[in-house]
Write a protein that holds these residues in place. Structure first.
Motif, PDB file in Angstrom:
ATOM      1  N   THR A  41       2.293  -2.785   3.502  1.00  0.00           N
ATOM      2  CA  THR A  41       3.265  -3.872   3.681  1.00  0.00           C
ATOM      3  C   THR A  41       3.169  -4.883   2.551  1.00  0.00           C
ATOM      4  O   THR A  41       4.183  -5.326   2.001  1.00  0.00           O
ATOM      5  CB  THR A  41       3.045  -4.571   5.026  1.00  0.00           C
ATOM      6  N   ALA A  42       1.943  -5.250   2.182  1.00  0.00           N
ATOM      7  CA  ALA A  42       1.758  -6.231   1.110  1.00  0.00           C
ATOM      8  C   ALA A  42       2.318  -5.722  -0.211  1.00  0.00           C
ATOM      9  O   ALA A  42       3.037  -6.447  -0.922  1.00  0.00           O
ATOM     10  CB  ALA A  42       0.273  -6.567   0.966  1.00  0.00           C
ATOM     11  N   ALA A  43       2.005  -4.478  -0.550  1.00  0.00           N
ATOM     12  CA  ALA A  43       2.506  -3.921  -1.806  1.00  0.00           C
ATOM     13  C   ALA A  43       4.029  -3.845  -1.797  1.00  0.00           C
ATOM     14  O   ALA A  43       4.694  -4.111  -2.812  1.00  0.00           O
ATOM     15  CB  ALA A  43       1.905  -2.534  -2.031  1.00  0.00           C
ATOM     16  N   THR A  44       4.598  -3.504  -0.641  1.00  0.00           N
ATOM     17  CA  THR A  44       6.053  -3.419  -0.524  1.00  0.00           C
ATOM     18  C   THR A  44       6.705  -4.781  -0.720  1.00  0.00           C
ATOM     19  O   THR A  44       7.690  -4.922  -1.458  1.00  0.00           O
ATOM     20  CB  THR A  44       6.443  -2.846   0.855  1.00  0.00           C
ATOM     21  N   VAL A  45       6.158  -5.784  -0.073  1.00  0.00           N
ATOM     22  CA  VAL A  45       6.742  -7.126  -0.144  1.00  0.00           C
ATOM     23  C   VAL A  45       6.667  -7.671  -1.566  1.00  0.00           C
ATOM     24  O   VAL A  45       7.646  -8.234  -2.086  1.00  0.00           O
ATOM     25  CB  VAL A  45       6.042  -8.066   0.861  1.00  0.00           C
ATOM     26  N   LEU A  46       5.526  -7.510  -2.215  1.00  0.00           N
ATOM     27  CA  LEU A  46       5.416  -8.011  -3.585  1.00  0.00           C
ATOM     28  C   LEU A  46       6.370  -7.278  -4.519  1.00  0.00           C
ATOM     29  O   LEU A  46       7.025  -7.897  -5.371  1.00  0.00           O
ATOM     30  CB  LEU A  46       3.972  -7.888  -4.082  1.00  0.00           C
ATOM     31  N   GLY A  47       6.476  -5.972  -4.359  1.00  0.00           N
ATOM     32  CA  GLY A  47       7.408  -5.219  -5.186  1.00  0.00           C
ATOM     33  C   GLY A  47       8.850  -5.638  -4.952  1.00  0.00           C
ATOM     34  O   GLY A  47       9.644  -5.756  -5.893  1.00  0.00           O
ATOM     35  N   LEU A  48       9.187  -5.887  -3.693  1.00  0.00           N
ATOM     36  CA  LEU A  48      10.543  -6.331  -3.368  1.00  0.00           C
ATOM     37  C   LEU A  48      10.846  -7.677  -4.006  1.00  0.00           C
ATOM     38  O   LEU A  48      11.913  -7.890  -4.593  1.00  0.00           O
ATOM     39  CB  LEU A  48      10.692  -6.410  -1.843  1.00  0.00           C
ATOM     40  N   ALA A  80      -4.804   0.022   6.236  1.00  0.00           N
ATOM     41  CA  ALA A  80      -3.968   0.763   5.284  1.00  0.00           C
ATOM     42  C   ALA A  80      -2.495   0.368   5.419  1.00  0.00           C
ATOM     43  O   ALA A  80      -1.807   0.153   4.419  1.00  0.00           O
ATOM     44  CB  ALA A  80      -4.136   2.269   5.501  1.00  0.00           C
ATOM     45  N   GLY A  81      -2.011   0.271   6.649  1.00  0.00           N
ATOM     46  CA  GLY A  81      -0.628  -0.135   6.852  1.00  0.00           C
ATOM     47  C   GLY A  81      -0.355  -1.534   6.351  1.00  0.00           C
ATOM     48  O   GLY A  81       0.726  -1.822   5.814  1.00  0.00           O
ATOM     49  N   ASP A  82      -1.344  -2.421   6.504  1.00  0.00           N
ATOM     50  CA  ASP A  82      -1.180  -3.800   6.036  1.00  0.00           C
ATOM     51  C   ASP A  82      -1.146  -3.858   4.510  1.00  0.00           C
ATOM     52  O   ASP A  82      -0.395  -4.646   3.926  1.00  0.00           O
ATOM     53  CB  ASP A  82      -2.319  -4.674   6.577  1.00  0.00           C
ATOM     54  N   HIS A 135       4.189   2.910  -5.330  1.00  0.00           N
ATOM     55  CA  HIS A 135       3.029   2.037  -5.473  1.00  0.00           C
ATOM     56  C   HIS A 135       2.382   1.748  -4.128  1.00  0.00           C
ATOM     57  O   HIS A 135       1.142   1.788  -3.993  1.00  0.00           O
ATOM     58  CB  HIS A 135       3.440   0.728  -6.148  1.00  0.00           C
ATOM     59  N   ALA A 136       3.182   1.473  -3.110  1.00  0.00           N
ATOM     60  CA  ALA A 136       2.634   1.155  -1.790  1.00  0.00           C
ATOM     61  C   ALA A 136       1.864   2.342  -1.214  1.00  0.00           C
ATOM     62  O   ALA A 136       0.820   2.173  -0.571  1.00  0.00           O
ATOM     63  CB  ALA A 136       3.758   0.738  -0.846  1.00  0.00           C
ATOM     64  N   ASN A 137       2.348   3.553  -1.452  1.00  0.00           N
ATOM     65  CA  ASN A 137       1.626   4.744  -0.991  1.00  0.00           C
ATOM     66  C   ASN A 137       0.302   4.919  -1.725  1.00  0.00           C
ATOM     67  O   ASN A 137      -0.701   5.328  -1.118  1.00  0.00           O
ATOM     68  CB  ASN A 137       2.499   5.987  -1.159  1.00  0.00           C
ATOM     69  N   ARG A 138       0.283   4.628  -3.007  1.00  0.00           N
ATOM     70  CA  ARG A 138      -0.974   4.724  -3.757  1.00  0.00           C
ATOM     71  C   ARG A 138      -1.994   3.730  -3.221  1.00  0.00           C
ATOM     72  O   ARG A 138      -3.176   4.056  -3.043  1.00  0.00           O
ATOM     73  CB  ARG A 138      -0.729   4.460  -5.254  1.00  0.00           C
ATOM     74  N   VAL A 139      -1.547   2.502  -2.968  1.00  0.00           N
ATOM     75  CA  VAL A 139      -2.451   1.474  -2.452  1.00  0.00           C
ATOM     76  C   VAL A 139      -2.984   1.862  -1.079  1.00  0.00           C
ATOM     77  O   VAL A 139      -4.195   1.799  -0.817  1.00  0.00           O
ATOM     78  CB  VAL A 139      -1.736   0.108  -2.392  1.00  0.00           C
ATOM     79  N   ASP A 170      -5.900  -1.148 -11.711  1.00  0.00           N
ATOM     80  CA  ASP A 170      -4.607  -0.548 -12.033  1.00  0.00           C
ATOM     81  C   ASP A 170      -3.621  -0.590 -10.883  1.00  0.00           C
ATOM     82  O   ASP A 170      -2.467  -0.175 -11.031  1.00  0.00           O
ATOM     83  CB  ASP A 170      -4.783   0.900 -12.513  1.00  0.00           C
ATOM     84  N   MET A 171      -4.018  -1.110  -9.722  1.00  0.00           N
ATOM     85  CA  MET A 171      -3.111  -1.225  -8.600  1.00  0.00           C
ATOM     86  C   MET A 171      -2.466  -2.613  -8.493  1.00  0.00           C
ATOM     87  O   MET A 171      -1.564  -2.816  -7.701  1.00  0.00           O
ATOM     88  CB  MET A 171      -3.824  -0.893  -7.284  1.00  0.00           C
ATOM     89  N   LEU A 172      -2.957  -3.559  -9.277  1.00  0.00           N
ATOM     90  CA  LEU A 172      -2.405  -4.910  -9.226  1.00  0.00           C
ATOM     91  C   LEU A 172      -0.960  -4.932  -9.698  1.00  0.00           C
ATOM     92  O   LEU A 172      -0.566  -4.144 -10.563  1.00  0.00           O
ATOM     93  CB  LEU A 172      -3.225  -5.873 -10.076  1.00  0.00           C
ATOM     94  N   ILE A 173      -0.171  -5.820  -9.081  1.00  0.00           N
ATOM     95  CA  ILE A 173       1.196  -6.053  -9.534  1.00  0.00           C
ATOM     96  C   ILE A 173       1.152  -7.241 -10.483  1.00  0.00           C
ATOM     97  O   ILE A 173       0.823  -8.359 -10.073  1.00  0.00           O
ATOM     98  CB  ILE A 173       2.132  -6.330  -8.353  1.00  0.00           C
ATOM     99  N   ARG A 174       1.431  -6.990 -11.724  1.00  0.00           N
ATOM    100  CA  ARG A 174       1.245  -8.010 -12.759  1.00  0.00           C
ATOM    101  C   ARG A 174       2.218  -9.187 -12.568  1.00  0.00           C
ATOM    102  O   ARG A 174       3.321  -9.034 -12.069  1.00  0.00           O
ATOM    103  CB  ARG A 174       1.444  -7.411 -14.134  1.00  0.00           C
ATOM    104  N   SER A 175       1.754 -10.364 -13.015  1.00  0.00           N
ATOM    105  CA  SER A 175       2.582 -11.569 -13.038  1.00  0.00           C
ATOM    106  C   SER A 175       3.134 -11.933 -11.671  1.00  0.00           C
ATOM    107  O   SER A 175       4.270 -12.345 -11.519  1.00  0.00           O
ATOM    108  CB  SER A 175       3.746 -11.405 -14.032  1.00  0.00           C
ATOM    109  N   CYS A 176       2.299 -11.761 -10.621  1.00  0.00           N
ATOM    110  CA  CYS A 176       2.728 -12.189  -9.290  1.00  0.00           C
ATOM    111  C   CYS A 176       2.546 -13.683  -9.125  1.00  0.00           C
ATOM    112  O   CYS A 176       2.997 -14.233  -8.154  1.00  0.00           O
ATOM    113  CB  CYS A 176       1.916 -11.462  -8.225  1.00  0.00           C
TER     114      CYS A 176
END
Length: 300
Positions: free
Chosen positions: A254-261, A249-251, A273-277, A294-300
């Motif tokens: 981290t992934a969701a945070t990094v992609l969003g950043l 869960a923590g990993d 978003h990271a909390n939802r994931v 619906d959790m994917l970050i589009r256009s990564c």
């Protein structure tokens, strides 16, 4: 640091690949590899940088990662080595604890990216303290990170396990990092180690300032998370989850945070978003469940 928005993000986790050996099953894991999987599941091009043995678990690890769309091009197979595994126990609250055998393949890390082909493309790389327990692997990680360009986001997931850390390892890693991710137990450790004062927000602020971090990330289990940059702060209460286990869960956070950043999202957007994931991953068995569309970050 520049946001990379025009091409698909290229993300790697460097360090331990291992099997979480549970009472009735074995699940592929290792924090940096879990991170790479979740980055890929969220839309990035994902790579694992590690070592496995030429044993049954090593062969199975390569097959599993390939099946989960994580490239194994930079996983070295070491003849005669034992593929990493960890004895994992999950308590009645779904929280896992781990026992790590010594001298496994990732303790002898050889990085196959000798010509820097992957390094030149990396948008971000995640590394931790556990894989640095071996001097061989520590040198390999530090040397590789030192060769990466300034546009590669370097993410230090503290990931304290047993006694496999030292102040030198942590301080050197923080000096190399752009992003620090830690949990509510680990900030207590760093508070003692570096003489931090005040509440968790003040301690995070001190870490961000002291090590010139672009972002500090504090996860607090079921109590949400705190994101802090030099300019902004985001405090999120988290989402309720029916916990099966907390492995990975923590990993995923981290992934969701990094992609969003990297996509230039606001701290509040990233935190939500990271909390939802992470809440979703807690509701699943194993570190690498498939993620809902619906959790994917589009256009990564």
């Amino acid at each position: 640091m520049k946001n990379q928005v025009s091409e698909r993000l290229v993300i790697a986790g460097i360090g331990e690949v291992l099997w979480d050996v549970l009472q009735d099953s074995e699940e592929l894991g290792g924090a940096p590899i879990n991170f790479a999987y979740h980055a890929g599941a969220l839309g990035a091009e994902a790579y694992a940088i590690s070592c496995v043995g030429d044993d049954g678990r090593g062969i199975a690890a390569l097959k599993e990662l390939t099946k989960r769309s994580v490239s194994t091009d930079y996983i070295t197979v070491l003849a005669g080595a034992t593929t990493g595994y960890v004895l994992a126990k999950v308590d009645s609250q779904g929280v896992a604890s781990y026992t790590f055998p010594d001298d496994v393949a990732w303790d002898r890390l050889v990085i196959a990216d000798t010509n820097g082909t992957l390094g030149q493309r990396l948008s971000a790389v995640c590394f931790g303290s556990l894989a640095q327990r071996s001097p061989i692997s520590r040198k390999a990680i530090v040397d590789y990170l030192a060769k990466l360009g300034p546009n590669t986001l370097k993410v230090f997931d503290l990931n304290i396990r047993q006694n496999f850390y030292s102040r030198e390892i942590i301080e050197t890693s923080l000096e190399m990092a752009d992003v620090l991710k830690l949990n509510d137990d680990e900030i207590v450790l760093l508070g003692r180690m570096f003489g931090l004062g005040g509440d968790e927000k003040k301690q995070m602020s001190q870490l961000v300032e002291r090590f010139s971090l672009r972002l500090g990330v504090l996860t607090r289990g079921g109590k949400g998370s705190l994101l802090m940059s030099p300019e902004n702060i985001s405090d999120h209460a988290g989402y309720p989850a029916k916990i099966v286990d907390t492995i990975g869960a923590g990993d995923s956070f981290t992934a969701a945070t990094v992609l969003g950043l990297l996509k230039g999202h606001s701290l509040d957007q990233i935190n939500d978003h990271a909390n939802r994931v992470a809440a979703y991953v807690c509701s699943c068995q194993g570190a690498m469940p498939p993620l809902p569309e619906d959790m994917l970050i589009r256009s990564c």
